[in-house]
Design a protein around this motif. Structure first.
Motif, PDB file in Angstrom:
ATOM      1  N   GLY A  29      -6.182  -9.416  -3.828  1.00 28.01           N
ATOM      2  CA  GLY A  29      -5.373  -8.245  -4.557  1.00 28.01           C
ATOM      3  C   GLY A  29      -5.187  -6.991  -3.944  1.00 28.01           C
ATOM      4  N   THR A  30      -5.429  -7.174  -2.470  1.00 24.49           N
ATOM      5  CA  THR A  30      -5.272  -5.942  -1.326  1.00 24.49           C
ATOM      6  C   THR A  30      -4.597  -6.300  -0.255  1.00 24.49           C
ATOM      7  OG1 THR A  30      -7.580  -6.382  -0.421  1.00 24.49           O
ATOM      8  CG2 THR A  30      -7.364  -5.061  -2.386  1.00 24.49           C
ATOM      9  N   GLY A  31      -4.001  -5.386   0.452  1.00 25.84           N
ATOM     10  CA  GLY A  31      -3.400  -5.714   1.654  1.00 25.84           C
ATOM     11  C   GLY A  31      -2.497  -6.888   1.748  1.00 25.84           C
ATOM     12  N   ASP A  32      -2.720  -7.911   2.874  1.00 27.86           N
ATOM     13  CA  ASP A  32      -1.910  -8.971   2.741  1.00 27.86           C
ATOM     14  C   ASP A  32      -2.332 -10.223   1.966  1.00 27.86           C
ATOM     15  OD1 ASP A  32       0.202  -7.909   4.227  1.00 27.86           O
ATOM     16  OD2 ASP A  32      -0.799  -7.844   6.129  1.00 27.86           O
ATOM     17  N   SER A  33      -3.550 -10.101   1.379  1.00 26.46           N
ATOM     18  CA  SER A  33      -4.083 -11.049   0.648  1.00 26.46           C
ATOM     19  C   SER A  33      -3.448 -11.461  -0.727  1.00 26.46           C
ATOM     20  CB  SER A  33      -5.528 -10.882   0.286  1.00 26.46           C
ATOM     21  OG  SER A  33      -6.251 -11.046   1.726  1.00 26.46           O
ATOM     22  N   GLU A  34      -3.464 -12.498  -1.307  1.00 20.67           N
ATOM     23  CA  GLU A  34      -2.808 -12.894  -2.709  1.00 20.67           C
ATOM     24  C   GLU A  34      -3.165 -11.831  -3.583  1.00 20.67           C
ATOM     25  OE1 GLU A  34      -2.212 -16.774  -5.308  1.00 20.67           O
ATOM     26  OE2 GLU A  34      -3.281 -16.983  -3.462  1.00 20.67           O
ATOM     27  N   HIS A  35      -2.361 -11.760  -4.587  1.00 21.53           N
ATOM     28  CA  HIS A  35      -2.547 -11.147  -5.722  1.00 21.53           C
ATOM     29  C   HIS A  35      -2.697 -12.120  -6.958  1.00 21.53           C
ATOM     30  CE1 HIS A  35      -0.441  -6.825  -4.924  1.00 21.53           C
ATOM     31  NE2 HIS A  35      -1.161  -7.452  -3.827  1.00 21.53           N
ATOM     32  N   THR A  36      -3.962 -12.409  -7.116  1.00 21.13           N
ATOM     33  CA  THR A  36      -4.076 -13.424  -7.827  1.00 21.13           C
ATOM     34  C   THR A  36      -4.750 -13.176  -9.424  1.00 21.13           C
ATOM     35  OG1 THR A  36      -6.572 -12.892  -7.635  1.00 21.13           O
ATOM     36  CG2 THR A  36      -6.029 -14.706  -6.359  1.00 21.13           C
ATOM     37  N   ASP A  61       0.373   4.289  -0.011  1.00 16.24           N
ATOM     38  CA  ASP A  61       1.068   2.941   0.120  1.00 16.24           C
ATOM     39  C   ASP A  61       0.032   2.119  -0.385  1.00 16.24           C
ATOM     40  OD1 ASP A  61       3.650   4.097   0.841  1.00 16.24           O
ATOM     41  OD2 ASP A  61       3.267   3.713   2.808  1.00 16.24           O
ATOM     42  N   HIS A  62      -1.100   2.212   0.066  1.00 14.07           N
ATOM     43  CA  HIS A  62      -2.238   1.252  -0.292  1.00 14.07           C
ATOM     44  C   HIS A  62      -2.408   1.131  -1.670  1.00 14.07           C
ATOM     45  CE1 HIS A  62      -3.073   0.711   4.023  1.00 14.07           C
ATOM     46  NE2 HIS A  62      -3.682  -0.279   3.969  1.00 14.07           N
ATOM     47  N   ILE A  63      -2.560   2.444  -2.220  1.00 13.08           N
ATOM     48  CA  ILE A  63      -2.857   2.450  -3.692  1.00 13.08           C
ATOM     49  C   ILE A  63      -1.818   1.764  -4.483  1.00 13.08           C
ATOM     50  CG2 ILE A  63      -3.109   4.315  -5.539  1.00 13.08           C
ATOM     51  CD1 ILE A  63      -4.440   6.202  -3.657  1.00 13.08           C
ATOM     52  N   PHE A  64      -0.465   2.187  -4.238  1.00 15.35           N
ATOM     53  CA  PHE A  64       0.629   1.319  -4.745  1.00 15.35           C
ATOM     54  C   PHE A  64       0.776   0.052  -4.474  1.00 15.35           C
ATOM     55  CE2 PHE A  64       3.426   5.516  -4.542  1.00 15.35           C
ATOM     56  CZ  PHE A  64       2.661   6.134  -5.336  1.00 15.35           C
ATOM     57  N   GLY A  65       0.209  -0.623  -3.521  1.00 12.95           N
ATOM     58  CA  GLY A  65       0.288  -1.930  -3.198  1.00 12.95           C
ATOM     59  C   GLY A  65      -0.891  -3.152  -3.580  1.00 12.95           C
ATOM     60  N   THR A 120      -9.176   0.648  -2.850  1.00 12.26           N
ATOM     61  CA  THR A 120      -7.468   0.678  -2.638  1.00 12.26           C
ATOM     62  C   THR A 120      -7.241   0.696  -1.030  1.00 12.26           C
ATOM     63  OG1 THR A 120      -7.635   2.968  -3.007  1.00 12.26           O
ATOM     64  CG2 THR A 120      -7.192   1.508  -4.779  1.00 12.26           C
ATOM     65  N   ALA A 121      -8.117   0.126  -0.273  1.00  8.12           N
ATOM     66  CA  ALA A 121      -8.043   0.238   1.111  1.00  8.12           C
ATOM     67  C   ALA A 121      -7.625  -1.073   1.612  1.00  8.12           C
ATOM     68  CB  ALA A 121      -9.084   0.805   1.972  1.00  8.12           C
ATOM     69  N   SER A 122      -7.605  -1.381   3.087  1.00 12.00           N
ATOM     70  CA  SER A 122      -7.514  -2.468   3.741  1.00 12.00           C
ATOM     71  C   SER A 122      -8.065  -2.623   4.954  1.00 12.00           C
ATOM     72  CB  SER A 122      -5.987  -2.955   4.000  1.00 12.00           C
ATOM     73  OG  SER A 122      -5.623  -1.835   5.050  1.00 12.00           O
ATOM     74  N   ARG A 123      -7.575  -3.635   5.915  1.00  8.79           N
ATOM     75  CA  ARG A 123      -8.264  -3.583   7.240  1.00  8.79           C
ATOM     76  C   ARG A 123      -7.979  -2.287   8.024  1.00  8.79           C
ATOM     77  NH1 ARG A 123      -3.784  -6.840   7.171  1.00  8.79           N
ATOM     78  NH2 ARG A 123      -2.200  -6.409   8.542  1.00  8.79           N
ATOM     79  N   VAL A 124      -7.027  -1.509   7.507  1.00 11.19           N
ATOM     80  CA  VAL A 124      -6.881  -0.159   8.155  1.00 11.19           C
ATOM     81  C   VAL A 124      -7.911   0.649   8.437  1.00 11.19           C
ATOM     82  CG1 VAL A 124      -5.460   1.690   8.133  1.00 11.19           C
ATOM     83  CG2 VAL A 124      -4.255  -0.368   7.860  1.00 11.19           C
TER      84      VAL A 124
END
Length: 287
Positions: free
Chosen positions: A77-84, A193-197, A51-55
Motif C-alpha cells: 500500500g505504500t511506495g512502489d509496493s502493491e496496493h492490495t 506526494d507520499h500521502i497522496f500515493g 505515509t512514508a517510504s524508503r525515502v
C-alpha cells in the motif's frame, strides 16, 4: 507466509554468481513488495513510517551500507509496493517482514522501524523474538497506541487527501517545520506526494492499527537488545521515553535538533548511533 519459487530461485542464483542483490520486487504473502539490498555484512532491515517510504531512511543508508547488509522495504500500500485489497495492519506488516527475510534466507536479522515501522517492530519482536538479533525503534508510535485520538481528525485528513488539497498540507508542514535548513519546499512536496500515493486501505486501516496498538504491558517481554532513537522536538518524545523505561534491555538516544523525521534531521548521528549499538549494545553500569 509464502514467497514465489521463482523469486527465491532468482535470489539464490544471484548469490551463487557473487552478485550484489538488487531485485526490485518479491511476492510475499500475496503482495508484490518493493525492496532493495545494499552493502554486505550483518543484515539490518529498515522499515518506514505510515505515509512514508524508503525515502525517510535514505539519508542514513549510504553510511550504514559500508558496514552492514542493509535491506530496505516498503510495506503493502505504500511506495512502489502493491496496493492490495487488504492486509493493512501491523500484524500483517510484521508477517511481511518475516516473509521477506525468509525469501532472502535470513534466519536472524536486526530490525529498524521508524514511526509506524516502530509499531511493526513491537509486533515483530513480540511475535517472532527468535528471529531478531536487535530491535531499533526510531521515533516509534507509542506502544499503547493513541487511545484518545479523535476520529474526526482522521476524517478531516482523509477529506484533504481525497481532494488532493496540496495547499492545506503545505501550510501544515511549513507551520510544523523543525529544521528549515533541511526541510525545504521540495521535501514538503515529496511528503505530500507520499500521502497522496498510499492506498486508501493503508491510509485508513494503517491509521486505525496505530491508534489501537496495545502492547505496552508486554514490553517487559522484549529482552533482545533494543535501541530507542527519539527527537527532542518530536511530539512523541514523552511516549518514547516512557516506553524506553519499560524495556528491560534498551538504550536511549535523543537528538536535540531533531523532530519526528530523525533520520532526515540528524543522518550522521542516527547512522553512528545504530553502528555503535550494533557493535557494543547498550552501556551498563559496573558494580
Amino acid at each position: 507466509m509464502y514467497v514465489t519459487l521463482a523469486a527465491r530461485a532468482g535470489w539464490r542464483a544471484s548469490i551463487a554468481a557473487g552478485k550484489v542483490m538488487r531485485m526490485a520486487h518479491l511476492t510475499i504473502n500475496g503482495a508484490r513488495l518493493w525492496y532493495d539490498v545494499r552493502g554486505s555484512g550483518e543484515p539490518i532491515v529498515l522499515h518506514h513510517g505510515y505515509t512514508a517510504s524508503r525515502v525517510n531512511w535514505m539519508p542514513v543508508v549510504a553510511k550504514l551500507a559500508t558496514r552492514y547488509q542493509v535491506i530496505l522495504m516498503e510495506c503493502r500500500g505504500t511506495g512502489d509496493s502493491e496496493h492490495t485489497a487488504d492486509g493493512y495492519n501491523l500484524e500483517q506488516y510484521a508477517r511481511d517482514v518475516i516473509g521477506l527475510a525468509d525469501a532472502l534466507d535470513l534466519n536472524r536479522f536486526s530490525f529498524a522501524g521508524h514511526s509506524m515501522g516502530g509499531g511493526v517492530g513491537y509486533v515483530l519482536a513480540l511475535t517472532y523474538p527468535a528471529r531478531l538479533e536487535r530491535l531499533i525503534l526510531m521515533a516509534p508510535v507509542p506502544a499503547d497506541g493513541f487511545p484518545n485520538s479523535d476520529p474526526q481528525l482522521h476524517e478531516q485528513r482523509r477529506a484533504v487527501r481525497h481532494a488532493r488539497n496540496r495547499d492545506v498540507l503545505l501550510a501544515q508542514y511549513r507551520a510544523g517545520c523543525v529544521r528549515p535548513d533541511v526541510e525545504d519546499e521540495a521535501w514538503f512536496n515529496s511528503r505530500i506526494d507520499h500521502i497522496f500515493g498510499v492506498s486508501d486501505g493503508h491510509f485508513d486501516d494503517g491509521a486505525a492499527a496505530m491508534a489501537n496498538l496495545n502492547v505496552g504491558s508486554r514490553l517487559a517481554d522484549l529482552t533482545m537488545p533494543t535501541l530507542m532513537i527519539a527527537g527532542s522536538a518530536d511530539s512523541l518524545l514523552s511516549a518514547n521515553i516512557a516506553d524506553f523505561q519499560r524495556l528491560p534491555n534498551a538504550a536511549l538516544q535523543v537528538f536535540s535538533r531533531a523532530g519526528h523525521d530523525v533520520a532526515l534531521h540528524e543522518p550522521d548521528g542516527v547512522a553512528d548511533a545504530i553502528d555503535a549499538f550494533m557493535h557494543h549494545g547498550r552501556a551498563t553500569p559496573r558494580g
